[in-house]
Design a protein around this motif. Structure first.
Motif, short mmCIF file in Angstrom:
data_model
loop_
_atom_site.label_atom_id
_atom_site.label_comp_id
_atom_site.label_asym_id
_atom_site.label_seq_id
_atom_site.Cartn_x
_atom_site.Cartn_y
_atom_site.Cartn_z
N GLY A 1 0.77 -1.23 0.00
CA GLY A 1 0.00 0.00 0.00
C GLY A 1 0.81 1.28 0.00
N SER A 2 2.13 1.18 -0.15
CA SER A 2 2.99 2.37 -0.16
C SER A 2 3.86 2.36 -1.41
CB SER A 2 3.88 2.41 1.08
OG SER A 2 3.11 2.56 2.26
N PRO B 1 6.14 5.61 5.51
CA PRO B 1 4.67 5.66 5.39
C PRO B 1 4.07 6.75 6.27
CG PRO B 1 5.32 3.82 6.78
CD PRO B 1 6.59 4.39 6.20
N GLU B 2 4.82 7.20 7.24
CA GLU B 2 4.43 8.29 8.13
C GLU B 2 5.72 8.88 8.68
OE1 GLU B 2 2.35 6.74 11.50
OE2 GLU B 2 3.87 5.20 11.90
N GLU C 1 -1.70 3.03 13.08
CA GLU C 1 -2.18 3.21 11.71
C GLU C 1 -1.27 2.48 10.72
OE1 GLU C 1 -1.89 5.59 13.98
OE2 GLU C 1 -4.03 5.93 14.32
N SER C 2 0.04 2.60 10.90
CA SER C 2 0.97 1.91 10.01
C SER C 2 0.87 0.39 10.18
CB SER C 2 2.41 2.37 10.27
OG SER C 2 2.62 3.67 9.78
N LYS D 1 -1.80 -1.29 11.05
CA LYS D 1 -3.04 -1.72 10.41
C LYS D 1 -2.87 -1.80 8.90
CE LYS D 1 -6.19 0.09 13.96
NZ LYS D 1 -7.22 1.12 14.27
N GLN D 2 -2.15 -0.83 8.33
CA GLN D 2 -1.95 -0.85 6.88
C GLN D 2 -1.12 -2.05 6.45
OE1 GLN D 2 -0.62 2.82 5.02
NE2 GLN D 2 0.49 1.69 3.42
N ALA E 1 -3.29 -5.21 6.75
CA ALA E 1 -4.32 -5.29 5.72
C ALA E 1 -3.71 -5.66 4.37
CB ALA E 1 -5.06 -3.95 5.61
N GLU E 2 -2.58 -5.04 4.04
CA GLU E 2 -1.93 -5.32 2.76
C GLU E 2 -1.30 -6.71 2.75
OE1 GLU E 2 -2.06 -3.53 0.08
OE2 GLU E 2 -3.15 -1.84 0.97
#
Length: 315
Positions: free
Chosen positions: A18-19, A65-66, A94-95, A97-98, A101-102
């Motif tokens: 996702g990045s 990513p952040e 948040e990172s 979770k990403q 999920a990915e």
């Protein structure tokens, strides 16, 4: 938010997890180097110089990513699949979770390699989605610099005897590697290869490529090292760099086996050089599961081993 605005000037690769990851190219080195130094890892593979030297094999990519979180991906040459190194820095919920999920959307189980056990303890909810396994072959060997520099005591008597025998058979000089002499390391590597009578393993071929890139990139990175000459000709070398404030990591070390005891000589001379630079500890990296290499590293009595874990996505 990106870690820095200049990242936008570097061409991005295809999306992963996702990045939009960036290739490990020189224009991004200052950003990476600053962050990696601010977040030192106990394993040797998390320095910019090491990543750059091995990039031809593992094709590293990176992204923030952040702000405050760095993700580095690597290609597994054997499987042709892309995995992650341990996330560094903040790694917010948040990172996490990403990534989870990915990872669930990948066509293969995501692996996170080179993981410090402290990471699993710091992020237990994230780690719960992975099976955790030890990777003993990639444990790093940590030594007291003074032990390897002085070789004092009965436990090092065999090492001292080999060096004493070497001193009777030949004499050597030691010099610090420089931009003008680094190229002579290639002569040692070629000579060592010609001494081998068995087929080179894939890892040895990869290491030869990494040494070549370390030599080529030496003036641009934080590498240091020594060159040993016998009768004026290059016969052994080591390439090392600071891993953290008190530890120097030895990335490459080669010697001509035609000179008995030369590997023991370069080991001690390297430790002496590192001691002169004020570092209390030496990381001599992993044994890769090679029985001979493991026996050799254990024979120098490490103070401890830095563990390496692998996380494999399960749910």
């Amino acid at each position: 938010m990106s870690q820095c605005g200049s990242c936008n000037k570097i061409p991005k690769t295809k999306s992963f997890l996702g990045s939009a990851f960036l290739p490990l190219e020189e224009q991004g080195w200052p950003i990476l180097d600053t962050f990696l130094r601010a977040h030192p890892h106990p394993l040797s593979g998390y320095t910019l110089s090491c990543l750059a030297a091995w990039n031809a094999t593992y094709q590293y990519q990176w992204v923030f990513p952040e702000r405050g979180t760095l993700l580095i991906s690597c290609l597994s040459p054997a499987e042709n699949k892309r995995y992650l190194l341990q996330p560094l820095g903040l790694f917010s919920k948040e990172s996490q979770k990403q990534v989870l999920a990915e990872a669930g959307a990948l066509k293969y189980p995501l692996r996170i390699v080179g993981v410090d056990p402290a990471f699993v303890q710091a992020f237990p909810d994230f780690a719960a989605h992975f099976s955790v396994s030890n990777e003993r072959d990639n444990y790093n060997y940590l030594y007291q610099t003074e032990d390897l520099a002085k070789l004092a005591g009965r436990r090092f008597s065999k090492k001292r005897n080999l060096i004493a025998q070497a001193r009777k058979e030949y004499s050597w000089t030691v010099e610090t590697l420089s931009d003008t002499t680094i190229g002579e390391c290639r002569t040692v590597v070629k000579g060592a290869q010609s001494e081998r009578h068995d087929a080179a393993s894939p890892h040895l071929e990869q290491e030869t490529l990494a040494v070549g890139d370390a030599v080529r990139l030496f003036p641009h990175l934080s590498f240091d090292g020594i060159l040993i000459r016998i009768e004026g000709k290059p016969a052994a070398f080591s390439i090392f760099e600071p891993q953290n404030a008190d530890t120097m990591v030895v990335h490459f070390e080669h010697a001509l086996r035609a000179f008995k005891g030369l590997y023991q000589v370069v080991n001690q001379e390297t430790a002496r050089a590192i001691q002169e630079r004020g570092y209390a500890h030496i990381n001599r990296e992993e044994d890769l599961g090679d029985p001979g290499l493991r026996q050799s590293k254990e024979s120098y009595y490490p103070m401890r081993l830095a563990e390496a874990l692998v996380l494999t996505f399960s749910s």
